[in-house]
Design a protein around this motif. Structure first.
Motif, mmCIF file in Angstrom:
data_model
loop_
_atom_site.group_PDB
_atom_site.id
_atom_site.type_symbol
_atom_site.label_atom_id
_atom_site.label_comp_id
_atom_site.label_asym_id
_atom_site.label_seq_id
_atom_site.Cartn_x
_atom_site.Cartn_y
_atom_site.Cartn_z
ATOM 1 N N ASN A 351 12.967 67.588 67.413
ATOM 2 C CA ASN A 351 11.666 68.241 67.285
ATOM 3 C C ASN A 351 10.947 67.783 66.021
ATOM 4 O O ASN A 351 9.731 67.549 66.031
ATOM 5 C CB ASN A 351 11.836 69.760 67.257
ATOM 6 C CG ASN A 351 12.127 70.329 68.622
ATOM 7 O OD1 ASN A 351 11.803 69.744 69.635
ATOM 8 N ND2 ASN A 351 12.773 71.487 68.656
ATOM 9 N N GLY A 352 11.682 67.688 64.914
ATOM 10 C CA GLY A 352 11.085 67.230 63.666
ATOM 11 C C GLY A 352 10.625 65.785 63.766
ATOM 12 O O GLY A 352 9.549 65.418 63.271
ATOM 13 N N GLN A 353 11.415 64.938 64.426
ATOM 14 C CA GLN A 353 11.056 63.534 64.603
ATOM 15 C C GLN A 353 9.796 63.408 65.452
ATOM 16 O O GLN A 353 8.899 62.621 65.148
ATOM 17 C CB GLN A 353 12.232 62.795 65.246
ATOM 18 C CG GLN A 353 13.429 62.659 64.314
ATOM 19 C CD GLN A 353 14.727 62.343 65.044
ATOM 20 O OE1 GLN A 353 14.773 62.339 66.271
ATOM 21 N NE2 GLN A 353 15.785 62.099 64.283
ATOM 22 N N SER A 354 9.733 64.200 66.521
ATOM 23 C CA SER A 354 8.564 64.182 67.394
ATOM 24 C C SER A 354 7.312 64.634 66.647
ATOM 25 O O SER A 354 6.251 64.007 66.751
ATOM 26 C CB SER A 354 8.815 65.092 68.600
ATOM 27 O OG SER A 354 7.667 65.183 69.407
ATOM 28 N N ALA A 355 7.454 65.719 65.886
ATOM 29 C CA ALA A 355 6.292 66.252 65.160
ATOM 30 C C ALA A 355 5.816 65.277 64.093
ATOM 31 O O ALA A 355 4.603 65.056 63.921
ATOM 32 C CB ALA A 355 6.657 67.593 64.524
ATOM 33 N N LEU A 356 6.759 64.662 63.369
ATOM 34 C CA LEU A 356 6.379 63.708 62.332
ATOM 35 C C LEU A 356 5.714 62.486 62.947
ATOM 36 O O LEU A 356 4.702 61.982 62.435
ATOM 37 C CB LEU A 356 7.619 63.300 61.530
ATOM 38 C CG LEU A 356 7.372 62.381 60.336
ATOM 39 C CD1 LEU A 356 6.446 63.025 59.312
ATOM 40 C CD2 LEU A 356 8.711 61.991 59.678
ATOM 41 N N GLY A 357 6.263 62.000 64.059
ATOM 42 C CA GLY A 357 5.647 60.863 64.741
ATOM 43 C C GLY A 357 4.233 61.169 65.181
ATOM 44 O O GLY A 357 3.330 60.327 65.073
ATOM 45 N N ARG A 358 4.021 62.385 65.678
ATOM 46 C CA ARG A 358 2.677 62.788 66.113
ATOM 47 C C ARG A 358 1.703 62.788 64.940
ATOM 48 O O ARG A 358 0.558 62.336 65.077
ATOM 49 C CB ARG A 358 2.758 64.177 66.753
ATOM 50 C CG ARG A 358 1.423 64.800 67.103
ATOM 51 C CD ARG A 358 1.610 66.067 67.933
ATOM 52 N NE ARG A 358 2.588 66.967 67.352
ATOM 53 C CZ ARG A 358 2.349 67.805 66.348
ATOM 54 N NH1 ARG A 358 1.138 67.836 65.788
ATOM 55 N NH2 ARG A 358 3.280 68.604 65.884
ATOM 56 N N LEU A 359 2.152 63.283 63.780
ATOM 57 C CA LEU A 359 1.261 63.306 62.612
ATOM 58 C C LEU A 359 0.929 61.894 62.135
ATOM 59 O O LEU A 359 -0.209 61.616 61.739
ATOM 60 C CB LEU A 359 1.884 64.119 61.478
ATOM 61 C CG LEU A 359 2.064 65.627 61.736
ATOM 62 C CD1 LEU A 359 2.488 66.337 60.456
ATOM 63 C CD2 LEU A 359 0.799 66.255 62.292
ATOM 64 N N TYR A 360 1.907 60.987 62.178
ATOM 65 C CA TYR A 360 1.618 59.596 61.819
ATOM 66 C C TYR A 360 0.658 58.965 62.825
ATOM 67 O O TYR A 360 -0.191 58.129 62.470
ATOM 68 C CB TYR A 360 2.913 58.775 61.760
ATOM 69 C CG TYR A 360 3.573 58.797 60.401
ATOM 70 C CD1 TYR A 360 2.958 58.218 59.290
ATOM 71 C CD2 TYR A 360 4.828 59.387 60.219
ATOM 72 C CE1 TYR A 360 3.554 58.227 58.040
ATOM 73 C CE2 TYR A 360 5.439 59.411 58.973
ATOM 74 C CZ TYR A 360 4.804 58.831 57.884
ATOM 75 O OH TYR A 360 5.392 58.851 56.645
ATOM 76 N N ALA A 361 0.755 59.352 64.083
ATOM 77 C CA ALA A 361 -0.105 58.774 65.118
ATOM 78 C C ALA A 361 -1.561 59.137 64.895
ATOM 79 O O ALA A 361 -2.466 58.318 65.137
ATOM 80 C CB ALA A 361 0.353 59.243 66.497
ATOM 81 N N ILE A 362 -1.813 60.374 64.423
ATOM 82 C CA ILE A 362 -3.202 60.824 64.257
ATOM 83 C C ILE A 362 -3.658 60.801 62.808
ATOM 84 O O ILE A 362 -4.840 61.006 62.511
ATOM 85 C CB ILE A 362 -3.394 62.233 64.841
ATOM 86 C CG1 ILE A 362 -2.506 63.263 64.126
ATOM 87 C CG2 ILE A 362 -3.104 62.233 66.343
ATOM 88 C CD1 ILE A 362 -2.674 64.685 64.629
ATOM 89 N N GLY A 363 -2.715 60.585 61.865
ATOM 90 C CA GLY A 363 -3.075 60.545 60.456
ATOM 91 C C GLY A 363 -3.435 61.908 59.905
ATOM 92 O O GLY A 363 -4.449 62.057 59.217
ATOM 93 N N ASN A 364 -2.621 62.891 60.178
ATOM 94 C CA ASN A 364 -2.874 64.258 59.710
ATOM 95 C C ASN A 364 -1.717 64.708 58.821
ATOM 96 O O ASN A 364 -0.577 64.817 59.285
ATOM 97 C CB ASN A 364 -3.009 65.211 60.902
ATOM 98 C CG ASN A 364 -3.687 66.513 60.527
ATOM 99 O OD1 ASN A 364 -3.946 66.787 59.354
ATOM 100 N ND2 ASN A 364 -3.976 67.336 61.517
ATOM 101 N N GLY A 365 -2.005 64.912 57.534
ATOM 102 C CA GLY A 365 -0.958 65.270 56.578
ATOM 103 C C GLY A 365 -0.250 64.068 56.000
ATOM 104 O O GLY A 365 0.452 64.173 54.996
ATOM 105 N N VAL A 366 -0.391 62.930 56.670
ATOM 106 C CA VAL A 366 0.150 61.643 56.223
ATOM 107 C C VAL A 366 -0.887 60.580 56.557
ATOM 108 O O VAL A 366 -1.793 60.808 57.373
ATOM 109 C CB VAL A 366 1.488 61.301 56.922
ATOM 110 C CG1 VAL A 366 2.604 62.231 56.487
ATOM 111 C CG2 VAL A 366 1.318 61.349 58.440
#
Length: 428
Positions: A351-366
């Motif tokens: 779940n953490g990997q999926s959520a982090l990947g999603r944030l990198y995909a959209i550039g939100n928080g990272v």
């Protein structure tokens, strides 16, 4: 991930019995841990072990004294009984009994009645394996898997475990299932992992039954099937498996029937009171998102999630990230959310990997980064037909060939964030 060694005996039908699995079940029955208190069940288990041999009778007495089962707790006297067990196992081993040599190795591995000595344990396992003992072959494979008394070597571990599995060792099948899921020493293959777990569960492995409950629940290596998931979890839960009990309770808590919800909530509450982290994780999810018969309680949820985080539980990190991402009881803070997701991801939370990947995909928080998005989403997607898998496909579709090459190389070269199954993924 450490895998368990085992001490065994074989009954008249040549069926293997794991002594310490039985002893721990007796302890759970005696104390009412994860099941109703049942001293008669405890006595039946202990009597069965006691009848096997002088060595096993001594192991039984040692465990009873060390844990205070029906007698006053006395670790010193427990060790005396384990010393007697070591004496008899040594006598039997020297007369050529391979299983006894393996059981003596177990005592050295655990420091029961003899000095704890991983090298000596591995030597006894190797000697017994050379005599053709499947349990010793399994134990030696576990030593190579974990680097206990030998140099860590996944490929040697797989070879030994496969040999033990070929001789119908069910624990070896269960460990091979784990290795195929993680891609350790073999090519990652969730379908093959499922097949090994099914083989082990049908032969009586409680751990494998619990793993099948998870696999059916998320569609990991097989079609998603909630009825089958519940069935396998019920089987494992009945044998005192805390992980299965927590996930089974989660199903009940999501039921529209108040009676089933109350049963599930009671199961979770009892398990939480006993400190079970799987139950705490599941209860935290309910307190964050709510269910039909329970409103969210963000304050309690954050307390439980922080408790899990202090224990290093990846699910706790992930759920704190969820609360910061969505402003559930705390202000929205995407940088904090990304930080918690990364901690979960690097601990192996899918779940953490999926959520982090999603944030990198959209550039939100990272900072937006397709390579990092691809890497983390691929790490999180052993199962198809999930949000993570669909997001992975979407990211890959917009990447350049060079970006895909770099992402694949990163995935191969950095295998550290192994998945940790912290419960059914009820929220994507």
């Amino acid at each position: 991930m450490d895998r368990a060694l085992k001490m065994v005996y074989y009954d008249e039908a040549d069926v293997e019995h794991d002594i310490f699995a039985q002893l721990n079940l007796a302890l759970k029955n005696f104390r009412g841990i994860g099941m109703p208190r049942d001293e008669s069940a405890t006595r039946r288990i202990l009597d069965q072990i006691h009848r096997q041999s002088r060595a096993f009778a001594a192991v039984c007495y040692g465990f009873m004294r060390s844990k205070g089962i029906g007698v006053s707790r006395d670790s010193g006297e427990g060790q005396q009984w384990y010393r007697e067990a070591a004496y008899w196992f040594r006598e039997e081993a020297q007369s050529g009994q391979g299983t006894s040599a393996s059981n003596l190795g177990y005592l050295y591995a655990k420091g029961l009645g003899v000095p704890e000595n991983a090298d000596m344990a591995a030597e006894w396992f190797r000697e017994a394996a050379d005599r053709g003992s499947p349990v010793a072959t399994y134990n030696l494979g576990v030593c190579y898997l974990n680097g206990w008394g030998v140099q860590q070597d996944d490929r040697k571990a797989v070879k030994l475990l496969q040999s033990a599995c070929d001789h119908n060792d069910i624990a070896a099948a269960s460990v091979l299932a784990y290795l195929y899921l993680e891609g350790r020493g073999v090519k990652r293959d969730p379908g093959k992992s499922f097949e090994y777990n099914l083989r082990a569960a049908r032969a009586g492995s409680v751990e494998a039954a619990s793993a099948l409950g998870y696999a059916f629940g998320v569609g990991l290596g097989a079609e998603r099937n909630i009825e089958a998931s519940i069935s396998w979890f019920e089987l494992a839960a009945g044998e005192g498996d805390a992980y299965a009990q927590a996930n089974l309770a989660m199903y009940f808590c999501h039921s529209s029937e108040l009676k089933l919800f109350n049963r599930g909530w009671q199961m979770l509450s009892l398990a939480c009171d006993q400190g079970d982290v799987s139950a705490k994780y599941q209860m935290t999810q309910i307190l964050i998102f709510g269910v039909k018969h329970r409103e969210p309680d963000y304050g309690k949820a954050l307390d439980l999630a922080m408790d899990l985080a202090e224990l290093g539980h990846p699910g706790g990190y992930h759920l704190i990230g969820v609360m910061y991402e969505h402003g559930l009881g705390v202000p929205v803070d995407m940088k904090r959310a990304a930080g918690w997701y990364e901690r979960a991801a690097r601990k192996g939370s899918a779940n953490g990997q999926s959520a982090l990947g999603r944030l990198y995909a959209i550039g939100n928080g990272v900072e937006q980064d397709n390579v990092q998005a691809y890497y983390w989403l691929k790490m999180a997607t052993p199962a198809h037909s999930t949000h993570a898998h669909r997001e992975f496909d979407a990211v890959r579709a917009r990447m350049t060939i060079d970006e895909i090459r770099r992402a694949d190389q990163l995935f191969i070269s950095d295998p550290a964030p192994r998945r940790a199954h912290v419960g059914l993924r009820t929220v994507e």
